[in-house]
Design an enzyme around this catalytic site. Structure first.
Site, PDB file in Angstrom:
ATOM      1  N   LYS A  24       0.838  -1.204   0.000  1.00 23.24           N
ATOM      2  CA  LYS A  24       0.000   0.000   0.000  1.00 23.24           C
ATOM      3  C   LYS A  24       0.871   1.252   0.000  1.00 23.24           C
ATOM      4  CE  LYS A  24      -3.757  -0.415   2.294  1.00 23.24           C
ATOM      5  NZ  LYS A  24      -4.267  -0.831   3.593  1.00 23.24           N
ATOM      6  N   ARG A  93      -3.087   3.055   8.457  1.00 30.47           N
ATOM      7  CA  ARG A  93      -3.410   1.818   7.719  1.00 30.47           C
ATOM      8  C   ARG A  93      -2.221   0.872   7.679  1.00 30.47           C
ATOM      9  NH1 ARG A  93      -7.741   2.888   3.751  1.00 30.47           N
ATOM     10  NH2 ARG A  93      -8.443   4.992   4.134  1.00 30.47           N
ATOM     11  N   GLY A 102      -7.644  -7.816   4.865  1.00 26.69           N
ATOM     12  CA  GLY A 102      -8.449  -7.917   6.087  1.00 26.69           C
ATOM     13  C   GLY A 102      -7.748  -8.584   7.253  1.00 26.69           C
ATOM     14  N   MET A 104      -4.947  -7.540   8.845  1.00 25.20           N
ATOM     15  CA  MET A 104      -4.334  -6.636   9.832  1.00 25.20           C
ATOM     16  C   MET A 104      -5.238  -5.432  10.035  1.00 25.20           C
ATOM     17  SD  MET A 104      -0.354  -6.942   8.850  1.00 25.20           S
ATOM     18  CE  MET A 104      -0.604  -6.481   7.176  1.00 25.20           C
ATOM     19  N   ARG A 339      -3.708  -1.405  -6.199  1.00 19.46           N
ATOM     20  CA  ARG A 339      -2.993  -2.691  -6.106  1.00 19.46           C
ATOM     21  C   ARG A 339      -3.384  -3.552  -7.307  1.00 19.46           C
ATOM     22  NH1 ARG A 339      -6.620  -4.743  -1.009  1.00 19.46           N
ATOM     23  NH2 ARG A 339      -8.556  -4.735  -2.154  1.00 19.46           N
ATOM     24  N   HIS A 455      -5.275 -44.639  -5.973  1.00 13.72           N
ATOM     25  CA  HIS A 455      -5.730 -45.156  -7.267  1.00 13.72           C
ATOM     26  C   HIS A 455      -6.867 -44.295  -7.806  1.00 13.72           C
ATOM     27  CE1 HIS A 455      -8.319 -47.784  -9.757  1.00 13.72           C
ATOM     28  NE2 HIS A 455      -7.158 -48.128 -10.286  1.00 13.72           N
ATOM     29  N   ARG A 617       3.873 -48.400 -21.884  1.00 14.85           N
ATOM     30  CA  ARG A 617       4.526 -49.079 -20.765  1.00 14.85           C
ATOM     31  C   ARG A 617       4.005 -50.508 -20.681  1.00 14.85           C
ATOM     32  NH1 ARG A 617       3.742 -47.138 -14.656  1.00 14.85           N
ATOM     33  NH2 ARG A 617       1.724 -48.162 -14.924  1.00 14.85           N
ATOM     34  N   GLU A 794      12.197 -45.636 -11.496  1.00 19.10           N
ATOM     35  CA  GLU A 794      11.266 -45.427 -10.390  1.00 19.10           C
ATOM     36  C   GLU A 794      11.654 -46.206  -9.145  1.00 19.10           C
ATOM     37  OE1 GLU A 794       7.308 -46.749 -11.537  1.00 19.10           O
ATOM     38  OE2 GLU A 794       8.129 -48.324 -12.786  1.00 19.10           O
ATOM     39  N   SER A 813      12.301 -42.544 -18.210  1.00 22.29           N
ATOM     40  CA  SER A 813      11.136 -41.773 -17.775  1.00 22.29           C
ATOM     41  C   SER A 813      11.026 -41.948 -16.262  1.00 22.29           C
ATOM     42  CB  SER A 813       9.882 -42.288 -18.478  1.00 22.29           C
ATOM     43  OG  SER A 813       8.773 -41.553 -18.024  1.00 22.29           O
ATOM     44  N   GLY A 815       9.521 -42.292 -12.955  1.00 22.10           N
ATOM     45  CA  GLY A 815       8.210 -42.598 -12.349  1.00 22.10           C
ATOM     46  C   GLY A 815       8.275 -42.090 -10.918  1.00 22.10           C
ATOM     47  N   THR A 816       8.007 -40.819 -10.785  1.00 21.58           N
ATOM     48  CA  THR A 816       8.261 -40.200  -9.473  1.00 21.58           C
ATOM     49  C   THR A 816       7.219 -40.559  -8.420  1.00 21.58           C
ATOM     50  OG1 THR A 816       7.315 -38.240 -10.482  1.00 21.58           O
ATOM     51  CG2 THR A 816       9.703 -38.263 -10.184  1.00 21.58           C
ATOM     52  N   ASN A 817       6.116 -41.190  -8.837  1.00 18.18           N
ATOM     53  CA  ASN A 817       5.190 -41.681  -7.802  1.00 18.18           C
ATOM     54  C   ASN A 817       5.889 -42.769  -7.005  1.00 18.18           C
ATOM     55  OD1 ASN A 817       3.282 -40.044  -9.009  1.00 18.18           O
ATOM     56  ND2 ASN A 817       2.389 -41.703 -10.198  1.00 18.18           N
ATOM     57  N   ASP A 818       6.386 -43.774  -7.735  1.00 19.03           N
ATOM     58  CA  ASP A 818       7.081 -44.861  -7.046  1.00 19.03           C
ATOM     59  C   ASP A 818       8.419 -44.398  -6.492  1.00 19.03           C
ATOM     60  OD1 ASP A 818       5.616 -47.344  -6.958  1.00 19.03           O
ATOM     61  OD2 ASP A 818       5.556 -47.210  -9.131  1.00 19.03           O
ATOM     62  N   CYS A 881       7.008 -39.051 -15.777  1.00 16.84           N
ATOM     63  CA  CYS A 881       5.602 -39.388 -16.010  1.00 16.84           C
ATOM     64  C   CYS A 881       4.842 -39.624 -14.715  1.00 16.84           C
ATOM     65  CB  CYS A 881       5.464 -40.576 -16.943  1.00 16.84           C
ATOM     66  SG  CYS A 881       6.157 -42.088 -16.263  1.00 16.84           S
ATOM     67  N   TYR A 901      11.185 -33.755 -21.452  1.00 13.22           N
ATOM     68  CA  TYR A 901       9.728 -33.620 -21.467  1.00 13.22           C
ATOM     69  C   TYR A 901       9.124 -33.930 -20.101  1.00 13.22           C
ATOM     70  CZ  TYR A 901       9.350 -38.753 -21.760  1.00 13.22           C
ATOM     71  OH  TYR A 901       9.430 -40.099 -21.513  1.00 13.22           O
TER      72      TYR A 901
HETATM   73  C1  PEP Z   1       5.202 -43.682 -11.237  1.00 14.61           C
HETATM   74  O1  PEP Z   1       5.546 -44.526 -10.423  1.00 14.61           O
HETATM   75  O2  PEP Z   1       5.492 -42.475 -11.144  1.00 14.61           O
HETATM   76  C2  PEP Z   1       4.368 -44.067 -12.379  1.00 14.61           C
HETATM   77  C3  PEP Z   1       4.093 -43.235 -13.355  1.00 14.61           C
HETATM   78  O3  PEP Z   1       3.835 -45.314 -12.328  1.00 14.61           O
HETATM   79  P1  PEP Z   1       2.491 -45.691 -11.539  1.00 14.61           P
HETATM   80  O4  PEP Z   1       1.956 -44.456 -10.946  1.00 14.61           O
HETATM   81  O5  PEP Z   1       1.607 -46.283 -12.576  1.00 14.61           O
HETATM   82  O6  PEP Z   1       3.007 -46.678 -10.567  1.00 14.61           O
HETATM   83 MG    MG Z   2       5.260 -46.618 -11.011  1.00 12.53          MG
END
Ligand code: PEP
Ligand code: MG
Length: 929
Positions: A24, A93, A102, A104, A339, A455, A617, A794, A813, A815-818, A881, A901
């Site tokens: 402000k 102010r 709002g 402060m 602002r 899932h 896959r 992964e 690739s 697999g960052t979930n696993d 992925c 990618y």
């Molecule tokens: C992962 O593990 O990131 C992945 C893409 O495989 P999924 O989620 O199917 O295990």
């Molecule tokens: Mg996986």
């Protein structure tokens, strides 16, 4: 030691230094220095606020400097602070570097006391206004600076209205307001043991302290935690002292708020509201209905022209849509605040495109001003924002968008009711791959367990369907076909609405706003593609997914999860046959029936993605995911056994009846005869025997397949190596589909990807299988199919052995979930439900690592793997992925780490395209940060 400088007048302050002057304050300095009419004033810096907290009192030099500056305002305005003839009133102010609306405190009309009150009544020729300002000031100051419970003032207000039989505050007369002020002063005396301070400088000093204190008030602290505002982003609040101007000084006075463009549509037209002869509170309290700003063109044409000019100058200065407050006092237009305007996403996109065309923004700026996550909301139906409904329950916002439908508790019922034309919401404790047909049939998915990477969440996101997961307030009883929420019971067939954007669940159907891929969004994203380095691919499993991904601008498929195709209700029995097979021959026979189906799948996907890469896959999940659970099977088997017993009893019925009464069988001879005939025919079919035998065989197999830890068990490439027929069939299906496409003149770029790899030897075996099939396909089909061969990365060992994997893999690739699960040793299904929220809330982890890539741990492993991989194979293509592939902060890291990618579900693609461009544009800062 001398204090640093704590005060800057609006003529002096560095308008770009928001950290020091707050948003402000910086805005007021900017506008003053641009030559706009801003009431005179000054800023006390955020450094003074920090010092106040360090020393627990105001810096020594501060009030002296404040007096000097008030003196300067008195000279500029010709008014006197506390004066009985022409009083100067000021506002105090708050304002920090980050907007915290709002959160402060702010005090208005400061400087009023019994003598300046008279002055105000005289100057405005409006005693009612003066007393109203006075009572408001006592109330605000009493609450904020003196810490008096607001309820006491409210009660006094209620009492006086009751006493005079008045319904609305506005109907109180000057005399009644005077009486109310007296009662307020008595409350102050009673609560603090001291009279209300009449010395304006004392009022000011205490107000400055109170505004500083509000920085560490509960509201503000909670807000900063919620929106992750760190000290580096905003540290302390500044205090802005501004001469009050009044919009209620007659017909040539007004007050209002404006946006330089329409914040709902983005239209390039001034937007806002105003009231003539009114003060700001009248607008806020809804006492009078404000008029649209456009009306000012007729009512005050000269001032309207000034307002339009003001709008242009603000945009030219800020290169951003501004939200500003103004007051017109006796024909003079003052701007009190400006602002960046908060707009909806559609308006943000439109203004980016139009402001670039107008030369206000560069392409970079047009892209950087929009938060990518906002785009996700644009492409899904959302609840009508005007709704007032209270949610029935809350869970995790697992897949954005909203939908209504009738509750169903299992996938089969979902399918049946959908076929009958009903819209349904699949409500489960949690979902499994075998529920996939239920996902297709449902408008939305609601689970009582599981996190944002459960899932249900992953599949729903992939399909672009709304999903709320982990809604543990709902207790589901599938057998009884009902669910309980609090003391309410929901039955199958009841209508609910699921809002996956917020995680809220509502009773009944709600109205929605439909999404559309509008032209400005297309334009903006085409600029993003021009500037981005990272390509954006899709996680898509079906031709429909692929078509949607293309529509959203995917440049290929980075992950086609083939298990989703196995879950098709027509195929599942064949897949189960394959699993139940006792010999390789029997397995091969089942697999061969699947081959043409898989080939058709791939053909359609290759056609949809003609010319673009498609990464298939090979099968990943453990086998038991395709079979019913032990308890389901036991339930079915016991039912079948009951049925058998029951039919036997029917066969014995005539004898039983005869025992009771020899006449009875004669009475029922017809019915009994028909029943027995039917039973004989039924027994001849041996249906129950066959079903029972199949159920028992399946139960035996399920028992054999049960694993203590299936996610770390017999899955992925391990399955492919123990049952080579399955991968063989899948590879053949891919290559034959590609061969057909080539013959039809369709360019295809198939890529075969192996999941769960931990050693190069695994890759070597699958690669030689693939090469052999490739030769065979070439011989039989007469065309050579080129494919790329790659590995999912992964598991932790894959990262550590990346060099040797890259000898065989042309691409990685992540697999960052696993990989996240493996790096933390957290089970992703459990962590999000149990301890992760606490870990994040209490600051052990900055973010949920299953949502935002853990750069320090998982990211570090990725960087090692990329380095070692590219050492062996410099042209190694690297992608991601996992779910992180669609998350903007993670995408930023991917750019920095040198990925080629990112791959994410279709609805996240637009956001990912924008995030990829922003990641490139901000690459340098990432190095520095
Ligand atoms: C992962 O593990 O990131 C992945 C893409 O495989 P999924 O989620 O199917 O295990
Ligand atoms: Mg996986």
């Amino acid at each position: 030691m001398n204090d640093p400088r704590f005060i800057y007048t609006f003529d002096e302050g560095d308008a770009d230094n928001r950290m020091l002057l707050g948003g402000k304050g910086a805005g007021l300095c900017a506008m003053t220095q641009m030559g706009l009419d801003v009431p005179p004033g000054f800023v006390i810096t955020t450094e003074a606020c920090i010092k106040y907290f360090e020393c627990r009192r105001l810096p020594e030099s501060l009030m002296g400097a404040v007096r000097t500056q008030i003196g300067a305002i008195e000279r500029k305005t010709g008014k006197g602070f506390g004066s009985e003839t022409n009083p100067l009133l000021i506002s105090v102010r708050s304002g920090s570097a980050m907007s915290m609306p709002g959160m402060m405190d702010t005090i208005l009309n400061l400087g009023l006391n019994p003598s300046s009150l008279k002055g105000l009544a005289r100057a405005t020729d409006n005693p009612r206004f003066a007393y109203d300002a006075w009572r408001r000031f006592i109330q605000l100051f009493g609450k904020i600076a003196l810490g008096i419970d607001e309820a006491l003032f409210d009660a006094a207000m209620v009492a006086i209205k009751r006493q005079y039989g008045i319904a609305q505050d506005v109907d109180l007369t000057a005399e009644q307001l005077r009486e109310l002020s007296e009662r307020f002063l008595a409350i102050v005396l009673e609560q603090t043991g001291a009279a209300f301070p009449s010395d304006p400088y004392e009022q000011l000093e205490r107000s400055i302290e109170a505004v500083f204190r509000s920085w560490n008030g509960k509201r503000a602290v909670d807000y900063r935690r919620q929106f992750r505002i760190s000290k580096e982003m905003a540290n302390g609040t500044a205090v802005n002292i501004v001469a009050m101007v009044f919009g209620n000084m007659g017909a040539d006075s007004a007050t209002g708020v404006g946006f330089t463009r329409n914040p709902e549509t983005g239209e390039n037209a001034i937007y806002g509201e105003y009231l003539t002869n009114a003060q700001g509170e009248d607008v806020v309290a809804g006492i009078r209905t404000p008029k649209p700003i456009a009306d000012m063109a007729d009512e005050m044409p000269g001032l309207y022209r000034q307002l339009i000019e003001l709008r242009g100058r603000l945009e030219a200065r800020y290169k951003e849509v501004q939200d500003f407050e103004f007051t017109i006092e006796k024909g003079r237009l003052y701007c009190l605040q400006t602002r960046n305007g908060k707009m909806n996403t559609r308006a943000m996109v439109r203004t980016s495109v139009e402001m670039l065309a107008e030369g206000l923004l560069s392409k970079e700026h047009a892209l950087l001003r929009i938060a990518p996550t906002q785009l996700e909301q644009l492409l899904v139906p959302t609840l009508d924002p005007k709704h007032k409904a209270e949610p029935l329950a809350r869970g995790l916002p697992a897949s954005p968008g909203a939908a209504s439908g009738r509750i169903v508790f299992d996938a089969d019922t979902a399918e049946q009711r959908r076929k009958a034309g009903e819209k349904v919401v699949l409500v489960r404790e949690e979902t499994k791959p075998e529920d996939i047909h239920g996902f297709f049939a449902a408008q939305a998915i609601l689970t009582s367990r599981g996190g944002k990477t459960s899932h249900a969440a992953v599949v729903a996101r992939g399909m672009g369907k709304p999903c709320v997961s982990g809604c543990d307030a709902i207790r589901i009883d599938v057998r009884e076909r009902h669910a309980e929420v609090g003391n309410m019971t929901l039955h199958e067939g009841d209508l609910i609405t699921v809002d996956g954007t917020t995680g809220c669940v509502y009773l009944d159907q709600m109205s929605m706003v439909e999404p559309e891929f509008f032209p400005e969004l297309k334009t903006l994203l085409s600029w993003a593609d021009e500037l981005a380095q990272l390509k954006v691919y899709a996680n898509a499993d079906t031709p429909t997914d692929a078509a949607l991904a293309l529509q959203y601008g995917a440049k290929g498929i980075g992950l086609c999860r083939t298990e989703r195709m196995f879950n098709d209700p027509q195929r599942l029995p064949i897949v189960q046959e394959m699993i139940l097979a006792d010999s390789p021959e029997a397995r091969r026979a089942a697999v061969e029936r699947l081959l043409p189906m898989q080939r058709e799948d791939f053909k359609s996907i290759f056609k949809a993605m003609a010319g673009l890469p498609v990464t298939v896959r090979l099968l990943d999940p453990p086998m038991h995911e395709f079979l019913p659970t032990v308890s389901q099977l036991e339930f079915e088997i016991s039912h079948l056994r009951h049925l058998r017993r029951a039919t036997r009893s029917v066969a014995e019925l005539p004898d039983t009846l005869r025992l009771l009464d020899p006449e009875l069988p004669r009475v029922y001879v017809d019915i009994l005869g028909r029943l027995q005939e039917g039973l004989v025919r039924y027994h001849q079919t041996q249906r129950d025997d066959a079903l029972l035998a199949r159920g028992e065989a399946m139960l035996k197999k399920v028992h054999q397949l049960v694993e203590v830890n299936p996610m770390l068990g017999h899955r992925g490439v391990r399955l492919g190596i123990t049952y080579p027929e399955i991968y063989e069939m899948q590879i053949r299906a891919v290559l034959e589909a590609a061969a057909y496409c080539i013959k039809e003149g369709i360019t295809t770029h198939p890529e075969i990807m192996v999941p769960q790899v931990c050693d190069a030897e695994e890759l070597r075996r699958i690669k030689s299988l693939a090469d052999a099939i490739k030769e065979d396909v070439a011989t039989r089909q007469g065309v050579e199919v080129h494919f790329k061969f790659g590995s999912m990365v992964e598991v932790v060992r894959a990262c550590l052995r990346a060099g040797s994997l890259a000898e065989l893999a042309e691409f990685f690739s992540f697999g960052t979930n696993d990989l996240t699960q493996a790096t933390f040793s957290f089970s992703r299904e459990d962590a999000e439900n149990k301890f992760l929220p606490l870990y994040v809330q209490s600051g052990i982890l900055a973010q949920n690592p299953f949502e935002v890539l853990d750069v320090e741990g998982v990211g570090q492993l990725m960087r090692f793997a990329i380095g070692w991989g590219r050492e062996k194979r410099p042209d190694l293509v690297v992608g991601i992925c996992g779910e992180h592939g669609g998350e903007p902060e993670s995408i930023r890291f991917c750019q920095y780490a040198g990925l080629d990618y990112v791959s994410c579900s279709a609805p996240r693609i637009p956001a990912a395209r924008l995030a990829a461009a922003q990641a490139k544009l901000r690459e340098k800062q990432y190095h520095d940060s």
